[in-house]
Design a protein around this motif. Structure first.
Motif, PDB file in Angstrom:
ATOM      1  N   MET A 286      37.565  48.692  43.480  1.00 60.91           N
ATOM      2  CA  MET A 286      38.887  48.606  44.100  1.00 60.91           C
ATOM      3  C   MET A 286      39.888  49.570  43.465  1.00 60.91           C
ATOM      4  SD  MET A 286      38.932  46.172  46.486  1.00 60.91           S
ATOM      5  CE  MET A 286      40.620  45.573  46.539  1.00 60.91           C
ATOM      6  N   GLY A 287      39.420  50.380  42.513  1.00 62.67           N
ATOM      7  CA  GLY A 287      40.311  51.362  41.908  1.00 62.67           C
ATOM      8  C   GLY A 287      40.716  51.068  40.480  1.00 62.67           C
ATOM      9  N   PHE A 288      40.211  49.940  39.926  1.00 64.97           N
ATOM     10  CA  PHE A 288      40.493  49.658  38.517  1.00 64.97           C
ATOM     11  C   PHE A 288      39.622  50.554  37.638  1.00 64.97           C
ATOM     12  CE2 PHE A 288      42.215  46.048  40.631  1.00 64.97           C
ATOM     13  CZ  PHE A 288      43.196  45.530  39.799  1.00 64.97           C
ATOM     14  N   HIS A 289      40.049  50.711  36.388  1.00 63.74           N
ATOM     15  CA  HIS A 289      39.313  51.521  35.423  1.00 63.74           C
ATOM     16  C   HIS A 289      38.777  50.637  34.303  1.00 63.74           C
ATOM     17  CE1 HIS A 289      40.842  55.164  37.361  1.00 63.74           C
ATOM     18  NE2 HIS A 289      42.034  54.580  37.376  1.00 63.74           N
ATOM     19  N   GLU A 290      37.756  51.132  33.630  1.00 69.31           N
ATOM     20  CA  GLU A 290      37.193  50.385  32.500  1.00 69.31           C
ATOM     21  C   GLU A 290      38.273  50.021  31.491  1.00 69.31           C
ATOM     22  OE1 GLU A 290      34.218  49.275  31.644  1.00 69.31           O
ATOM     23  OE2 GLU A 290      32.875  50.104  33.155  1.00 69.31           O
ATOM     24  N   SER A 291      39.218  50.916  31.273  1.00 70.08           N
ATOM     25  CA  SER A 291      40.261  50.674  30.284  1.00 70.08           C
ATOM     26  C   SER A 291      41.226  49.563  30.711  1.00 70.08           C
ATOM     27  CB  SER A 291      41.058  51.955  30.018  1.00 70.08           C
ATOM     28  OG  SER A 291      41.652  52.434  31.214  1.00 70.08           O
ATOM     29  N   ASP A 292      41.248  49.229  32.008  1.00 71.16           N
ATOM     30  CA  ASP A 292      42.108  48.142  32.486  1.00 71.16           C
ATOM     31  C   ASP A 292      41.550  46.777  32.106  1.00 71.16           C
ATOM     32  OD1 ASP A 292      43.722  50.025  33.755  1.00 71.16           O
ATOM     33  OD2 ASP A 292      42.660  49.834  35.667  1.00 71.16           O
ATOM     34  N   ILE A 293      40.235  46.709  31.923  1.00 73.60           N
ATOM     35  CA  ILE A 293      39.561  45.426  31.754  1.00 73.60           C
ATOM     36  C   ILE A 293      39.348  45.173  30.272  1.00 73.60           C
ATOM     37  CG2 ILE A 293      37.513  44.084  32.331  1.00 73.60           C
ATOM     38  CD1 ILE A 293      37.308  45.794  34.885  1.00 73.60           C
ATOM     39  N   GLU A 294      40.128  44.245  29.734  1.00 71.62           N
ATOM     40  CA  GLU A 294      40.167  44.014  28.301  1.00 71.62           C
ATOM     41  C   GLU A 294      38.944  43.262  27.792  1.00 71.62           C
ATOM     42  OE1 GLU A 294      44.001  43.235  25.955  1.00 71.62           O
ATOM     43  OE2 GLU A 294      43.171  41.252  26.332  1.00 71.62           O
TER      44      GLU A 294
ATOM     45  N   GLY B  13      30.447  39.749  35.469  1.00 69.74           N
ATOM     46  CA  GLY B  13      30.106  41.159  35.648  1.00 69.74           C
ATOM     47  C   GLY B  13      30.278  41.622  37.081  1.00 69.74           C
ATOM     48  N   ASN B  14      29.954  40.751  38.030  1.00 73.85           N
ATOM     49  CA  ASN B  14      30.109  41.115  39.443  1.00 73.85           C
ATOM     50  C   ASN B  14      31.582  41.267  39.823  1.00 73.85           C
ATOM     51  OD1 ASN B  14      27.365  41.191  39.838  1.00 73.85           O
ATOM     52  ND2 ASN B  14      27.236  39.160  40.762  1.00 73.85           N
ATOM     53  N   ILE B  15      32.426  40.430  39.242  1.00 79.17           N
ATOM     54  CA  ILE B  15      33.864  40.577  39.492  1.00 79.17           C
ATOM     55  C   ILE B  15      34.358  41.899  38.916  1.00 79.17           C
ATOM     56  CG2 ILE B  15      36.147  39.677  38.922  1.00 79.17           C
ATOM     57  CD1 ILE B  15      34.770  38.073  41.082  1.00 79.17           C
ATOM     58  N   LYS B  16      33.896  42.230  37.721  1.00 81.25           N
ATOM     59  CA  LYS B  16      34.282  43.511  37.128  1.00 81.25           C
ATOM     60  C   LYS B  16      33.855  44.668  38.027  1.00 81.25           C
ATOM     61  CE  LYS B  16      33.376  46.644  33.269  1.00 81.25           C
ATOM     62  NZ  LYS B  16      32.681  46.858  31.976  1.00 81.25           N
ATOM     63  N   THR B  17      32.607  44.648  38.479  1.00 78.34           N
ATOM     64  CA  THR B  17      32.102  45.716  39.336  1.00 78.34           C
ATOM     65  C   THR B  17      32.926  45.832  40.610  1.00 78.34           C
ATOM     66  OG1 THR B  17      29.857  45.447  38.472  1.00 78.34           O
ATOM     67  CG2 THR B  17      30.081  46.544  40.603  1.00 78.34           C
ATOM     68  N   TYR B  18      33.291  44.671  41.178  1.00 78.05           N
ATOM     69  CA  TYR B  18      34.081  44.682  42.406  1.00 78.05           C
ATOM     70  C   TYR B  18      35.456  45.297  42.160  1.00 78.05           C
ATOM     71  CZ  TYR B  18      35.773  43.177  46.953  1.00 78.05           C
ATOM     72  OH  TYR B  18      36.285  43.165  48.232  1.00 78.05           O
ATOM     73  N   LEU B  19      36.082  44.923  41.049  1.00 79.21           N
ATOM     74  CA  LEU B  19      37.403  45.470  40.735  1.00 79.21           C
ATOM     75  C   LEU B  19      37.348  46.972  40.458  1.00 79.21           C
ATOM     76  CD1 LEU B  19      38.809  42.585  38.514  1.00 79.21           C
ATOM     77  CD2 LEU B  19      39.602  43.236  40.791  1.00 79.21           C
ATOM     78  N   LEU B  20      36.279  47.417  39.803  1.00 73.53           N
ATOM     79  CA  LEU B  20      36.123  48.853  39.588  1.00 73.53           C
ATOM     80  C   LEU B  20      36.037  49.590  40.921  1.00 73.53           C
ATOM     81  CD1 LEU B  20      33.596  48.923  36.584  1.00 73.53           C
ATOM     82  CD2 LEU B  20      36.065  49.359  36.520  1.00 73.53           C
TER      83      LEU B  20
ATOM     84  N   THR C 243      34.830  35.345  51.589  1.00 77.20           N
ATOM     85  CA  THR C 243      36.178  34.780  51.537  1.00 77.20           C
ATOM     86  C   THR C 243      36.858  35.089  50.202  1.00 77.20           C
ATOM     87  OG1 THR C 243      35.216  32.678  50.786  1.00 77.20           O
ATOM     88  CG2 THR C 243      35.687  32.913  53.147  1.00 77.20           C
ATOM     89  N   GLU C 244      36.068  35.117  49.123  1.00 75.42           N
ATOM     90  CA  GLU C 244      36.639  35.416  47.817  1.00 75.42           C
ATOM     91  C   GLU C 244      36.905  36.914  47.663  1.00 75.42           C
ATOM     92  OE1 GLU C 244      37.324  32.538  45.509  1.00 75.42           O
ATOM     93  OE2 GLU C 244      37.241  32.098  47.659  1.00 75.42           O
ATOM     94  N   GLN C 245      36.079  37.740  48.297  1.00 74.15           N
ATOM     95  CA  GLN C 245      36.368  39.170  48.325  1.00 74.15           C
ATOM     96  C   GLN C 245      37.700  39.418  49.029  1.00 74.15           C
ATOM     97  OE1 GLN C 245      33.101  41.266  50.119  1.00 74.15           O
ATOM     98  NE2 GLN C 245      31.621  40.623  48.566  1.00 74.15           N
ATOM     99  N   LEU C 246      37.913  38.696  50.124  1.00 75.23           N
ATOM    100  CA  LEU C 246      39.171  38.812  50.861  1.00 75.23           C
ATOM    101  C   LEU C 246      40.344  38.399  49.987  1.00 75.23           C
ATOM    102  CD1 LEU C 246      40.826  39.231  53.427  1.00 75.23           C
ATOM    103  CD2 LEU C 246      40.172  36.919  54.138  1.00 75.23           C
ATOM    104  N   LYS C 247      40.156  37.350  49.193  1.00 72.01           N
ATOM    105  CA  LYS C 247      41.220  36.911  48.288  1.00 72.01           C
ATOM    106  C   LYS C 247      41.571  38.016  47.295  1.00 72.01           C
ATOM    107  CE  LYS C 247      40.760  32.892  46.236  1.00 72.01           C
ATOM    108  NZ  LYS C 247      40.287  31.875  45.249  1.00 72.01           N
ATOM    109  N   ILE C 248      40.549  38.616  46.682  1.00 72.01           N
ATOM    110  CA  ILE C 248      40.792  39.682  45.709  1.00 72.01           C
ATOM    111  C   ILE C 248      41.468  40.874  46.375  1.00 72.01           C
ATOM    112  CG2 ILE C 248      39.696  41.326  44.136  1.00 72.01           C
ATOM    113  CD1 ILE C 248      37.485  39.232  43.711  1.00 72.01           C
ATOM    114  N   ASP C 249      40.955  41.257  47.570  1.00 71.08           N
ATOM    115  CA  ASP C 249      41.563  42.376  48.293  1.00 71.08           C
ATOM    116  C   ASP C 249      43.039  42.107  48.569  1.00 71.08           C
ATOM    117  OD1 ASP C 249      39.065  43.465  48.288  1.00 71.08           O
ATOM    118  OD2 ASP C 249      38.685  43.227  50.429  1.00 71.08           O
ATOM    119  N   SER C 250      43.343  40.868  48.936  1.00 71.56           N
ATOM    120  CA  SER C 250      44.722  40.509  49.244  1.00 71.56           C
ATOM    121  C   SER C 250      45.602  40.603  48.017  1.00 71.56           C
ATOM    122  CB  SER C 250      44.761  39.078  49.810  1.00 71.56           C
ATOM    123  OG  SER C 250      43.937  38.955  50.946  1.00 71.56           O
ATOM    124  N   LEU C 251      45.095  40.128  46.896  1.00 73.98           N
ATOM    125  CA  LEU C 251      45.868  40.163  45.655  1.00 73.98           C
ATOM    126  C   LEU C 251      46.118  41.592  45.190  1.00 73.98           C
ATOM    127  CD1 LEU C 251      44.123  37.196  43.831  1.00 73.98           C
ATOM    128  CD2 LEU C 251      46.389  37.197  44.879  1.00 73.98           C
TER     129      LEU C 251
END
Length: 277
Positions: free
Chosen positions: A93-101, A84-91, A40-48
């Motif tokens: 989804m197309g995010f880059h290391e440089s996006d994550i401060e 760390g798991n949220i970071k991995t999930y966002l990566l 359900t939280e993966q779905l939330k992130i995907d939606s956002l």
């Protein structure tokens, strides 16, 4: 931006989810003692991501938490793994290391009243901070070591505080904010008859009355940021009767619409208003 496959469940998510997410903080919740992201939280992130609330190329911060259940060492590790798991999930989804401060785990959320073996669901979370942790550039007050003649500021005129760095979704500032606060402190001590109001502002559209403050658990973020500045001045010798504070949420943006990180940072600010001299 590459958009992900649209889950069927996305079609029934309430539209207010996306408005509420345009806060300083997005919360992703976890089961007790678990670091894996729920579907359900993966779905939330995907939606956002789909609705561009979270966008690759725009800075963000990630802070993990745990509730009070378990040892301090365990909770620190659990909060770090969740972040760390949220970071991995966002990566993924197309995010880059440089996006994550920043990616940190802060361990357990302290509670004065515990809730038995159930703990608190709202403490088992990761906060995603759109825009990261940088403050809006300010121009009005001079750098530390200087002062400002408040008697030359017109009554009802406002000045933006320079270099006030708040953690996203929090009324806590970092140590590097203290020079700017001390500039204001010195000015108030030099001009002991001046009365001011500290005014807090936040960025990002929302259907809530204010941003969510992760310390209070209430939608009073702009008010608490203004109060935090007031409290600092009082603790350092300024008479409380000279100080008022008020939060304005997002009712007085300097940049509208917000198209860039800089726009959001400019709107996420603290100002002082001279009430009398």
């Amino acid at each position: 931006m590459v958009k992900t496959a649209f889950y069927l469940g996305l079609l029934i998510l309430p539209l207010r989810l996306f408005a509420q997410a345009k806060q300083d903080t997005i919360h992703v919740y976890f089961d007790l003692g678990v670091s894996a992201i729920k579907q359900t939280e993966q779905l939330k992130i995907d939606s956002l991501v789909y609705y561009d609330v979270l966008q690759p190329g725009k800075k963000l911060g990630i802070i993990g938490y745990a509730d009070y259940l378990g040892s301090e060492e365990t909770n620190v590790g659990l909060s770090e793994t969740r972040a760390g798991n949220i970071k991995t999930y966002l990566l993924g989804m197309g995010f880059h290391e440089s996006d994550i401060e920043m990616v940190i785990g802060k361990g357990e959320v302290k509670r004065e009243v515990e809730n038995g073996t159930a703990g608190y669901r709202e403490d088992r979370r990761v906060d995603i901070i759109p825009g990261g942790f940088k403050a809006a550039p300010a121009k009005a007050l001079p750098a530390s070591g200087k002062t400002i003649d408040l008697t030359k500021v017109k009554t009802n005129e406002t000045l933006r505080l320079e270099n006030i760095y708040f953690v996203g979704g929090s009324h806590q500032w970092s140590k590097k904010s203290e020079p700017a606060l001390n500039t204001l402190l010195a000015a108030l001590k030099q001009h002991p008859t001046v009365r001011i109001r500290i005014e807090g502002h936040i960025c990002c559209e929302s259907d809530q009355p204010d941003g969510l403050d992760i310390e209070t658990g209430k939608f009073n973020l702009s008010t608490m940021r203004a109060k935090a500045v007031r409290d600092y001045l009082v603790e350092n010798g300024i008479d409380v009767t000279r100080l008022e504070y008020q939060g304005f949420a997002r009712t007085r943006p300097l940049r509208e619409p917000e198209r860039t990180d800089e726009d959001e940072m400019l709107n996420r600010r603290v100002e002082i208003r001279v009430l009398s001299k």
